[in-house]
Design a protein around this motif. Structure first.
Motif, short mmCIF file in Angstrom:
data_model
loop_
_atom_site.label_atom_id
_atom_site.label_comp_id
_atom_site.label_asym_id
_atom_site.label_seq_id
_atom_site.Cartn_x
_atom_site.Cartn_y
_atom_site.Cartn_z
N SER A 57 0.80 -1.20 0.00
CA SER A 57 0.00 0.00 0.00
C SER A 57 0.84 1.26 0.00
CB SER A 57 -0.94 0.00 1.23
OG SER A 57 -0.17 -0.04 2.42
N SER A 58 2.01 1.23 0.63
CA SER A 58 2.85 2.43 0.65
C SER A 58 3.46 2.68 -0.72
CB SER A 58 3.92 2.33 1.73
OG SER A 58 4.78 1.28 1.48
N ARG A 59 3.71 1.63 -1.51
CA ARG A 59 4.19 1.85 -2.87
C ARG A 59 3.11 2.51 -3.72
NH1 ARG A 59 6.38 -3.39 -2.22
NH2 ARG A 59 4.78 -4.28 -3.58
N LEU A 60 1.88 2.17 -3.46
CA LEU A 60 0.80 2.80 -4.21
C LEU A 60 0.64 4.26 -3.83
CD1 LEU A 60 -1.91 -0.01 -4.11
CD2 LEU A 60 -0.36 0.59 -5.98
N ASN A 61 1.04 4.59 -2.60
CA ASN A 61 0.90 5.96 -2.14
C ASN A 61 2.13 6.81 -2.42
OD1 ASN A 61 -1.66 5.40 -1.14
ND2 ASN A 61 -0.85 4.74 0.86
N ALA A 62 3.06 6.29 -3.25
CA ALA A 62 4.29 7.05 -3.56
C ALA A 62 3.94 8.32 -4.34
CB ALA A 62 5.25 6.19 -4.37
N SER A 63 4.93 9.25 -4.42
CA SER A 63 4.72 10.53 -5.11
C SER A 63 4.43 10.28 -6.59
CB SER A 63 5.95 11.41 -4.96
OG SER A 63 6.19 11.67 -3.60
N ALA A 64 3.70 11.16 -7.21
CA ALA A 64 3.35 11.03 -8.62
C ALA A 64 4.53 11.34 -9.52
CB ALA A 64 2.18 11.97 -8.94
N ALA A 65 4.66 10.81 -10.78
CA ALA A 65 5.75 11.02 -11.74
C ALA A 65 5.58 12.36 -12.45
CB ALA A 65 5.77 9.87 -12.74
N PHE A 66 6.61 12.72 -13.34
CA PHE A 66 6.54 13.95 -14.12
C PHE A 66 5.39 13.89 -15.10
CE2 PHE A 66 11.10 13.95 -13.01
CZ PHE A 66 11.16 15.19 -12.40
N THR A 67 4.82 15.05 -15.34
CA THR A 67 3.77 15.14 -16.36
C THR A 67 4.39 15.24 -17.74
OG1 THR A 67 3.67 17.54 -16.26
CG2 THR A 67 2.28 16.32 -14.70
N LEU A 68 3.59 15.06 -18.77
CA LEU A 68 4.08 15.13 -20.14
C LEU A 68 4.59 16.53 -20.47
CD1 LEU A 68 4.43 13.65 -22.79
CD2 LEU A 68 2.10 14.35 -23.43
N ALA A 69 3.94 17.55 -19.96
CA ALA A 69 4.39 18.93 -20.22
C ALA A 69 5.75 19.18 -19.59
CB ALA A 69 3.36 19.92 -19.68
N GLU A 70 5.95 18.66 -18.38
CA GLU A 70 7.25 18.84 -17.72
C GLU A 70 8.35 18.13 -18.49
OE1 GLU A 70 5.85 19.27 -13.05
OE2 GLU A 70 6.23 17.28 -13.90
N LEU A 71 8.04 16.93 -18.98
CA LEU A 71 9.05 16.22 -19.78
C LEU A 71 9.36 16.96 -21.07
CD1 LEU A 71 7.87 12.51 -19.41
CD2 LEU A 71 9.90 13.57 -18.40
N ALA A 72 8.36 17.52 -21.70
CA ALA A 72 8.59 18.26 -22.95
C ALA A 72 9.47 19.49 -22.70
CB ALA A 72 7.26 18.67 -23.57
N VAL A 73 9.20 20.21 -21.62
CA VAL A 73 10.02 21.38 -21.30
C VAL A 73 11.45 20.97 -20.99
CG1 VAL A 73 10.35 23.24 -19.64
CG2 VAL A 73 8.07 22.74 -20.51
N THR A 74 11.61 19.89 -20.26
CA THR A 74 12.95 19.42 -19.89
C THR A 74 13.75 19.03 -21.12
OG1 THR A 74 12.09 18.62 -17.78
CG2 THR A 74 14.22 17.75 -18.51
N VAL A 75 13.11 18.27 -22.01
CA VAL A 75 13.81 17.85 -23.23
C VAL A 75 14.15 19.06 -24.09
CG1 VAL A 75 13.56 16.57 -25.38
CG2 VAL A 75 12.79 15.56 -23.25
N GLY A 76 13.24 20.03 -24.18
CA GLY A 76 13.52 21.24 -24.96
C GLY A 76 14.70 22.02 -24.42
N VAL A 77 14.77 22.18 -23.10
CA VAL A 77 15.91 22.88 -22.49
C VAL A 77 17.20 22.11 -22.75
CG1 VAL A 77 16.91 23.61 -20.31
CG2 VAL A 77 14.50 24.01 -20.76
N LEU A 78 17.13 20.77 -22.65
CA LEU A 78 18.32 19.96 -22.89
C LEU A 78 18.81 20.11 -24.33
CD1 LEU A 78 20.33 17.84 -21.94
CD2 LEU A 78 18.67 16.07 -22.58
N VAL A 79 17.88 20.09 -25.29
CA VAL A 79 18.26 20.26 -26.70
C VAL A 79 18.89 21.64 -26.92
CG1 VAL A 79 17.36 20.47 -29.04
CG2 VAL A 79 16.57 18.61 -27.57
N LEU A 80 18.34 22.67 -26.30
CA LEU A 80 18.90 24.01 -26.45
C LEU A 80 20.30 24.10 -25.88
CD1 LEU A 80 18.52 26.98 -27.22
CD2 LEU A 80 17.48 27.36 -24.98
#
Length: 430
Positions: A57-80
């Motif tokens: 049950s504690s694994r199910l209550n773990a923090s949520a992952a990155f959203t798609l928008a956050e990943l897109a921004v991260t990849v864009g900054v990395l490419v730049l």
């Protein structure tokens, strides 16, 4: 801290927990390491360790992952960032390459000009030996040497430096002088095509037997490489014109390579020189002083003030003396005469590094140095030029790019100039 619990089942508890399990304060279950006795009671703990296990049950209550928008921004900054780093590295590589090409050209040019400086400093400056020098002199006097060299120039003279001595010859036969000459090879079939060559022909003593078929130092009226005009011949003038001793130097159809020569400037494709004439007083009119000037004639044509004809006692039918004019060849400077009027020979060269050379065709290089028969893009010296003007015109011509070179090739071409100062003549004959 862990909250201890008993092994007794609680109300509404569907499943009991083993006695050796404990709940941790952060939601995990802790297993107590140790031995369990036969009565089901934990025996005293011995060696071992305690660890916690995450509950499902504690694994199910773990923090949520990155959203798609956050990943897109991260990849864009990395490419730049990668793009900016790539541009920075590219700029650094370009600057480094240009720096290396410049250092290569400077290193080769320094060695070449130092070699030239030694040869010119040891030049034999006597009026009874000949030189092969360019000259734009025109009459009067009649017959003055006129040796025009459009495009790349050629120069030859005697110098007190070692050379390639003939074989067979012994150390006792080898003299201290060499015939030194410079030119840019213009024979397209030669491996040294469009490269600067230096002849270093070691000469034997004049007393060496002619069976060695080697020519020693020759004196006037024997010319060095081209026929002598009448004003340069000694008085009385010889009846037969002597054949030049080393005609290969002035051959109109250049041989693939000079004898006893080597390539000293593999990156040099343009060679030009002119003269710095001394400032001096007119020997005929002491009140007239001439300032130093640049010239493409190896003597001072300003010094030509012949005295007025004076009557001399010449037998005539009437007994009247006849005024005999002084020949211009006697009272004018009409020949190098041991380089008596030259303070320095100014050498200009153009160099292209090997990486830029592959970007330039032979036709373009011939257009630059005039080997195609047309006036060169890198122009010849002209009378009246100021100090540094020839070099400035070369740079301006390269910037104008009338030969159609790619920009990378133009950046790889460098031009240089050096003054080769001469010592005073050692022997001047009347």
């Amino acid at each position: 801290m862990c909250d201890h619990e008993t092994t007794r089942p609680r109300v509404n508890q569907t499943r009991s927990r083993p006695e050796n399990m404990q709940r941790c304060s952060h939601g995990a279950v802790r297993r107590r390491s140790g031995r369990i006795g036969s009565n089901g009671v934990n025996a005293p703990q011995g060696r071992g360790y305690t660890f916690c296990e995450l509950a499902f049950s504690s694994r199910l209550n773990a923090s949520a992952a990155f959203t798609l928008a956050e990943l897109a921004v991260t990849v864009g900054v990395l490419v730049l960032l990668v793009f900016l780093a790539t541009q920075l590295l590219k700029s650094a590589a370009t600057v480094t390459t240009l720096g290396h090409k410049q250092m290569d050209a400077d290193s080769q040019t320094r060695q070449l000009l130092d070699r030239m400086a030694i040869d010119f400093a040891q030049m034999v400056k006597r009026s009874d030996v000949d030189y092969y020098l360019k000259s734009s002199a025109t009459p009067p006097p009649t017959g003055v040497r006129n040796l025009l060299q459009p495009g790349n120039d050629t120069i030859a003279f005697y110098s007190t430096v070692p050379g390639y001595y003939p074989s067979p010859s012994t150390s006792t036969q080898q003299g201290p002088l060499s015939l030194v000459a410079y030119r840019v090879n213009s024979n397209s079939t030669s491996p040294s095509y469009n490269k600067l060559e230096r002849m270093g022909k070691g000469l034997v003593w004049n007393a060496v037997s002619s069976s060695t078929t080697q020519t020693p130092v020759v004196f006037m009226p024997i010319p060095l490489a081209s026929p002598l005009p009448i004003p340069e011949l000694p008085v009385p003038t010889p009846t037969a014109t002597s054949t030049p001793a080393w005609s290969e130097i002035a051959s109109p159809s250049p041989s693939p390579s000079w004898s006893d020569s080597e390539v000293v400037g593999p990156q040099v494709f343009r060679f030009e020189y002119y003269y710095l004439l001394k400032g001096q007083t007119d020997p005929i009119n002491p009140g007239t002083t001439y300032p130093p000037i640049f010239s493409d004639t190896p003597w001072d044509r300003r010094i030509c003030a012949c005295p007025s004809p004076t009557p001399i006692a010449t037998p005539t039918p009437t007994g009247t003396p006849i005024a005999t004019p002084t020949p211009p060849s006697v009272c004018c400077h009409v020949a190098p005469e041991g380089m008596q009027d030259v303070a320095a020979v100014v050498v200009d060269i153009a160099v292209i590094d090997p990486k830029s050379r592959v970007l330039v065709t032979d036709a373009q290089l011939k257009r630059l140095n005039g080997a195609d028969g047309s006036p060169p893009v890198l122009v010849d010296f002209a009378a009246g030029m100021a100090p540094g003007q020839l070099l400035a015109q070369w740079r301006a011509a390269l910037d104008a790019n009338t030969a159609g070179l790619v920009p990378q090739a133009i950046s790889g071409i460098r031009v240089y100039e050096r003054y080769m100062y001469l010592s005073p003549p050692t022997l001047l004959t009347p």
